[in-house]
Motif scaffolding. Structure first.
Motif, mmCIF file in Angstrom:
data_model
loop_
_atom_site.group_PDB
_atom_site.id
_atom_site.type_symbol
_atom_site.label_atom_id
_atom_site.label_comp_id
_atom_site.label_asym_id
_atom_site.label_seq_id
_atom_site.Cartn_x
_atom_site.Cartn_y
_atom_site.Cartn_z
ATOM 1 N N THR A 18 0.610 -1.515 -0.302
ATOM 2 C CA THR A 18 -0.410 0.272 0.263
ATOM 3 C C THR A 18 1.148 1.158 0.012
ATOM 4 O O THR A 18 0.892 2.009 -0.800
ATOM 5 C CB THR A 18 -0.849 0.111 1.239
ATOM 6 N N GLY A 46 -4.923 -6.953 -4.126
ATOM 7 C CA GLY A 46 -5.902 -5.663 -4.151
ATOM 8 C C GLY A 46 -5.094 -4.491 -4.796
ATOM 9 O O GLY A 46 -6.161 -2.988 -4.891
ATOM 10 N N GLN A 54 -10.811 0.319 -4.377
ATOM 11 C CA GLN A 54 -10.328 -0.330 -3.085
ATOM 12 C C GLN A 54 -11.446 0.006 -2.211
ATOM 13 O O GLN A 54 -11.879 -0.571 -1.140
ATOM 14 C CB GLN A 54 -9.156 0.155 -2.682
#
Length: 337
Positions: A18, A46, A54
């Motif tokens: 992330t 993801g 998201q």
């Protein structure tokens, strides 16, 4: 409210992905977006989705998980109202970040952002609706023993001293995480990263990250940086992460001197806020002076770019050495998306 404890290794990897996805550069320089390993991990977890996608995925999973948790709590004899109060948690690349440790004007004001944090200045003036736990009134209506049973049913018992690692973390297991753990597992199934199939890959990945700074290329780069720090009047450092860590350590010492180490109960109302103490002010000035020399030396040695080149070369080699296992993990993770 109780916490379910530190995240497992897979969550740490997700966090790294992330953060990596939040950096970008339009001047041709390397960023964490260029990480060779990122293409495996971001697609698996993801990170290849847009911020809006998201957020939508997160909100939907949160709703389903809370419904399952309410079902589990009811089966155990407790009331539970699904808590779906979710704020925006995905940060878009286009949003302005207050964190600019490579900008001289920023460093002149915040240093490493420890004693004085730019985030403190970003507190919104309009807080909106105050957060209210939909289960608060019900929990408060219970006796003390019933409340203990409620929290343990919801999130599992607190880990024992024997289960805690030296750093306060512990091995997470959904079976020991109460109804929340059950709901997460029911919704998401087993995390492939934690399966026995990828135990060897996990061990190799852990060793890869832990041994990173031991690479000869890093030692050469850090030696060049340390020589610059000596010339700049900040001697004694050997690794670029040490200056910031030294400020963090001194800050903790100031707080510990005020509040103790936790072994003796202290009334917070009798303690003068150490954040406003002369010692903290002096540390803030020291932090800025140190960070400015550090920034100058990082610029002179092209530290960020050179370290990324070293990291990405190591990642390429890791991929080459573990190609089959990485592809198998990626395939297993993508099946669960």
């Amino acid at each position: 409210m109780r916490s379910t404890g530190p995240l497992a290794a897979a969550a740490a990897i997700t966090l790294a992905v992330t953060l990596a996805g939040c950096s970008s550069s339009g001047n041709g320089e390397l960023t964490y977006d260029d990480s060779p390993l990122n293409k495996y991990l971001s697609s698996a977890y993801g990170g290849d989705l847009s911020p809006e996608e998201q957020q939508k995925q997160f909100d939907e999973q949160q709703r389903k998980q809370e419904d399952l948790m309410a079902q589990c709590m009811a089966d155990e004899g407790f009331e539970y109202q699904p808590n779906v109060q979710s704020g925006q948690f995905i940060v878009s690349d286009e949003e302005e970040t207050p964190w600019k440790p490579d900008d001289k004007e920023w460093v002149e004001k915040y240093g490493y952002g420890m004693v004085n944090s730019p985030y403190n200045e970003q507190m919104p003036t309009d807080q909106g609706e105050e957060y209210v736990d939909p289960n608060q009134d019900y929990v408060e209506s219970l006796s003390e023993s019933e409340q203990i049973a409620y929290w343990e049913t919801a999130y599992g018992p607190s880990p024992t001293e024997e289960e805690l690692n030296e750093d306060g973390s512990y091995e997470y297991s959904w079976e020991d995480a109460g109804c929340q753990g059950w709901a997460q597992h029911e919704l998401q199934g087993d995390d492939p990263w934690q399966s026995d199939e990828f135990a060897d890959l996990r061990a190799k990945m852990d060793d890869f990250w832990m041994s990173g700074q031991e690479a000869p290329e890093y030692k050469e780069l850090n030696a060049e940086w340390a020589a610059c720090m000596d010339e700049g009047g900040q001697p004694g450092y050997t690794v670029q992460s040490e200056p910031a860590q030294s400020i963090s350590d001194e800050q903790n010492e100031i707080y510990n001197a005020a509040y103790g180490d936790g072994s003796v109960e202290i009334d917070p109302e009798t303690v003068v806020d150490p954040a406003t103490s002369p010692e903290m002010k002096a540390l803030g000035e020291k932090e800025i002076a140190l960070a400015l020399v550090d920034l100058s030396c990082r610029e002179k040695t092209s530290y960020t770019q050179e370290s990324l080149k070293i990291q990405f070369a190591r990642e390429e080699q890791f991929i080459a050495d573990n190609k089959a296992a990485l592809e198998a993990f990626k395939a297993a993770a993508e099946q669960k998306k």
